[in-house]
Design an enzyme around this catalytic site. Structure first.
Site, PDB file in Angstrom:
ATOM      1  N   ALA A  63       0.857  -1.183   0.000  1.00 51.41           N
ATOM      2  CA  ALA A  63       0.000   0.000   0.000  1.00 51.41           C
ATOM      3  C   ALA A  63       0.893   1.233   0.000  1.00 51.41           C
ATOM      4  O   ALA A  63       2.055   1.175   0.431  1.00 51.41           O
ATOM      5  CB  ALA A  63      -0.900  -0.013   1.230  1.00 51.41           C
ATOM      6  N   GLU A  66       5.053  -5.118   7.173  1.00 51.75           N
ATOM      7  CA  GLU A  66       4.332  -4.065   7.897  1.00 51.75           C
ATOM      8  C   GLU A  66       4.886  -3.835   9.298  1.00 51.75           C
ATOM      9  O   GLU A  66       4.823  -2.728   9.830  1.00 51.75           O
ATOM     10  CB  GLU A  66       2.837  -4.408   7.990  1.00 51.75           C
ATOM     11  CG  GLU A  66       2.070  -4.263   6.676  1.00 51.75           C
ATOM     12  CD  GLU A  66       2.072  -5.509   5.809  1.00 51.75           C
ATOM     13  OE1 GLU A  66       2.915  -6.416   6.053  1.00 51.75           O
ATOM     14  OE2 GLU A  66       1.246  -5.596   4.888  1.00 51.75           O
TER      15      GLU A  66
HETATM   16  N1  CO8 Z   1       4.532   3.151  -0.857  1.00 51.63           N
HETATM   17  C1  CO8 Z   1       4.919   4.311  -1.411  1.00 51.63           C
HETATM   18  N2  CO8 Z   1       6.058   4.447  -2.126  1.00 51.63           N
HETATM   19  C2  CO8 Z   1       6.833   3.346  -2.288  1.00 51.63           C
HETATM   20  C3  CO8 Z   1       6.485   2.113  -1.731  1.00 51.63           C
HETATM   21  C4  CO8 Z   1       5.259   2.021  -0.997  1.00 51.63           C
HETATM   22  N3  CO8 Z   1       4.835   0.873  -0.473  1.00 51.63           N
HETATM   23  N4  CO8 Z   1       7.447   1.202  -2.045  1.00 51.63           N
HETATM   24  C5  CO8 Z   1       8.365   1.885  -2.771  1.00 51.63           C
HETATM   25  N5  CO8 Z   1       8.004   3.169  -2.920  1.00 51.63           N
HETATM   26  C6  CO8 Z   1       8.705   4.241  -3.643  1.00 51.63           C
HETATM   27  C7  CO8 Z   1       9.929   4.709  -2.886  1.00 51.63           C
HETATM   28  O1  CO8 Z   1       9.585   5.660  -1.911  1.00 51.63           O
HETATM   29  C8  CO8 Z   1      10.769   5.291  -4.010  1.00 51.63           C
HETATM   30  O2  CO8 Z   1      10.248   6.547  -4.345  1.00 51.63           O
HETATM   31  P1  CO8 Z   1      11.292   7.780  -4.651  1.00 51.63           P
HETATM   32  O3  CO8 Z   1      11.999   7.351  -5.891  1.00 51.63           O
HETATM   33  O4  CO8 Z   1      10.401   8.948  -4.861  1.00 51.63           O
HETATM   34  O5  CO8 Z   1      12.183   7.873  -3.473  1.00 51.63           O
HETATM   35  C9  CO8 Z   1      10.453   4.368  -5.197  1.00 51.63           C
HETATM   36  O6  CO8 Z   1       9.223   3.713  -4.864  1.00 51.63           O
HETATM   37  C10 CO8 Z   1      11.506   3.290  -5.410  1.00 51.63           C
HETATM   38  O7  CO8 Z   1      11.695   2.609  -4.188  1.00 51.63           O
HETATM   39  P2  CO8 Z   1      13.152   2.438  -3.483  1.00 51.63           P
HETATM   40  O8  CO8 Z   1      14.042   3.564  -3.856  1.00 51.63           O
HETATM   41  O9  CO8 Z   1      12.908   2.194  -2.036  1.00 51.63           O
HETATM   42  O10 CO8 Z   1      13.637   1.112  -4.223  1.00 51.63           O
HETATM   43  P3  CO8 Z   1      14.636   0.027  -3.658  1.00 51.63           P
HETATM   44  O11 CO8 Z   1      14.963  -0.861  -4.790  1.00 51.63           O
HETATM   45  O12 CO8 Z   1      15.763   0.650  -2.933  1.00 51.63           O
HETATM   46  O13 CO8 Z   1      13.792  -0.786  -2.547  1.00 51.63           O
HETATM   47  C11 CO8 Z   1      11.832  -1.937  -1.704  1.00 51.63           C
HETATM   48  C12 CO8 Z   1      12.667  -1.529  -2.944  1.00 51.63           C
HETATM   49  C13 CO8 Z   1      12.633  -2.932  -0.860  1.00 51.63           C
HETATM   50  C14 CO8 Z   1      10.574  -2.594  -2.226  1.00 51.63           C
HETATM   51  C15 CO8 Z   1      11.489  -0.674  -0.872  1.00 51.63           C
HETATM   52  O14 CO8 Z   1      10.955   0.300  -1.739  1.00 51.63           O
HETATM   53  C16 CO8 Z   1      10.489  -0.908   0.222  1.00 51.63           C
HETATM   54  O15 CO8 Z   1      10.839  -1.434   1.257  1.00 51.63           O
HETATM   55  N6  CO8 Z   1       9.221  -0.507   0.019  1.00 51.63           N
HETATM   56  C17 CO8 Z   1       8.173  -0.573   1.004  1.00 51.63           C
HETATM   57  C18 CO8 Z   1       7.682  -1.990   1.188  1.00 51.63           C
HETATM   58  C19 CO8 Z   1       6.650  -2.034   2.293  1.00 51.63           C
HETATM   59  O16 CO8 Z   1       6.916  -1.740   3.436  1.00 51.63           O
HETATM   60  N7  CO8 Z   1       5.421  -2.456   1.937  1.00 51.63           N
HETATM   61  C20 CO8 Z   1       4.313  -2.563   2.874  1.00 51.63           C
HETATM   62  C21 CO8 Z   1       3.482  -1.320   2.843  1.00 51.63           C
HETATM   63  S1  CO8 Z   1       2.213  -1.316   4.086  1.00 51.63           S
HETATM   64  C22 CO8 Z   1       0.973  -2.250   3.409  1.00 51.63           C
HETATM   65  O17 CO8 Z   1       1.058  -2.712   2.309  1.00 51.63           O
HETATM   66  C23 CO8 Z   1      -0.244  -2.456   4.290  1.00 51.63           C
HETATM   67  C24 CO8 Z   1      -1.412  -3.046   3.510  1.00 51.63           C
HETATM   68  C25 CO8 Z   1      -2.720  -2.771   4.194  1.00 51.63           C
HETATM   69  C26 CO8 Z   1      -3.407  -1.518   3.634  1.00 51.63           C
HETATM   70  C27 CO8 Z   1      -4.813  -1.323   4.085  1.00 51.63           C
HETATM   71  C28 CO8 Z   1      -5.420  -0.083   3.432  1.00 51.63           C
HETATM   72  C29 CO8 Z   1      -6.834   0.179   3.835  1.00 51.63           C
END
Ligand code: CO8
Length: 259
Positions: free
Chosen positions: A65, A133
């Site tokens: 998300a 999460e």
């Molecule tokens: N949300 C928003 N932006 C994101 C997300 C995300 N989940 N994942 C990546 N991005 C963005 C980064 O901020 C970055 O943006 P920018 O270039 O502007 O800085 C771009 O995507 C590229 O990401 P990275 O630079 O971080 O890329 P890496 O290759 O270094 O890392 C990862 C990749 C490991 C995937 C890393 O991006 C990461 O850890 N992402 C977050 C993963 C995460 O924690 N996911 C869980 C989210 S919480 C969730 O899903 C709860 C669900 C329930 C929702 C209920 C709603 C009602």
């Protein structure tokens, strides 16, 4: 013009939906989930489409998300949003055709949960699954603690949810989350080839088969067996069952009419 959040294409009898927020690794928000719902419903209505493939980019199926959007949410904001919960209602009640998740790269948090809402997952060699999460001070909210536990068992689900670590494609396949691993090269084409094989079977029988397998997770064994038997009987009302068995006996390829 604003970018299309979900791209929809059709190849033969296979509908392909591609999540399209590459800059944020297909982070899921209200708009993309609404677009996905609408595109899924359109493919469900299209009689020429028998199987649906849902995919992302090479780097990410979906990295969860949208954290930037959620960062400042209050209890009431998150309570009111329930956007992917609403999406599951659409999947459960309205999408009867098989939906395959083609996962390349990251399927994390809501992304892993979205893949698990599909009927099956094919993974590229580079796929990574996780429910991170815990690292954000929250827990999975879209089925991660429930569907993952059913798919991989309590020990591994507990490990993934409590440590937030990622699981690679090999581990996901041996744990039972993933149906098959396919090479990174031409990954989507290979998934579409498999989907096309399914799509050439009888469409109503595909839907019945999917429904029965899914029922296994919702019923007792006795209820599930009784349900399967009834649906098995029902296939004998179809012309396609006559055609399939006649074709076998006559040593020719079947020509299913989807009726
Ligand atoms: N949300 C928003 N932006 C994101 C997300 C995300 N989940 N994942 C990546 N991005 C963005 C980064 O901020 C970055 O943006 P920018 O270039 O502007 O800085 C771009 O995507 C590229 O990401 P990275 O630079 O971080 O890329 P890496 O290759 O270094 O890392 C990862 C990749 C490991 C995937 C890393 O991006 C990461 O850890 N992402 C977050 C993963 C995460 O924690 N996911 C869980 C989210 S919480 C969730 O899903 C709860 C669900 C329930 C929702 C209920 C709603 C009602």
């Amino acid at each position: 013009m604003s970018e299309q959040l979900v791209l929809s294409t059709i190849q033969g009898k296979v509908g392909i939906l591609t999540l399209n927020r590459p800059k944020v690794l297909n982070a899921l928000n209200n708009d993309i989930m609404l677009a996905l719902s609408n595109e899924l419903l359109a493919l469900e209505k299209n009689e020429n489409v028998h199987v649906i493939v849902l995919t992302g980019s090479e780097k990410a199926f979906a990295a969860g998300a949208d954290i930037s959007a959620m960062q400042k949410w209050s209890y009431m904001d998150v309570y009111k949003s329930d956007y992917i919960g609403g999406f599951w209602e659409t999947m459960k009640t309205s999408i009867r055709k098989p939906v395959i998740a083609a996962v390349s790269g990251y399927a994390l948090g809501g992304g892993c949960e979205l893949a698990m809402m599909c009927d099956l997952i094919y993974a590229a060699e580079n796929a990574k699954f996780g429910q991170p999460e815990i690292k954000l001070g929250t827990i999975p909210g879209l089925g991660g603690t429930q569907r993952l536990t059913r798919a991989v068992g309590k020990a591994k689900a507990m490990d993934l949810v409590l440590t937030g670590r990622f699981m690679d494609a090999q581990e996901a396949e041996s744990a039972g989350l993933v149906a098959r691993i396919l090479p990174n090269e031409n990954f989507l084409d290979e998934v579409i080839k498999i989907a096309d094989g399914m799509a050439n079977f009888s469409s109503p029988v595909l839907m019945m088969a999917k429904q029965c397998v899914n029922a296994a997770l919702e019923t007792t064994l006795e209820q599930g067996l009784a349900y399967e038997r009834r649906v098995f009987h029902a296939t004998f009302a179809l012309e396609d069952q006559k055609e399939g068995m006649s074709a076998f006996v006559e040593k020719r390829a079947p020509n299913f009419k989807n009726m």
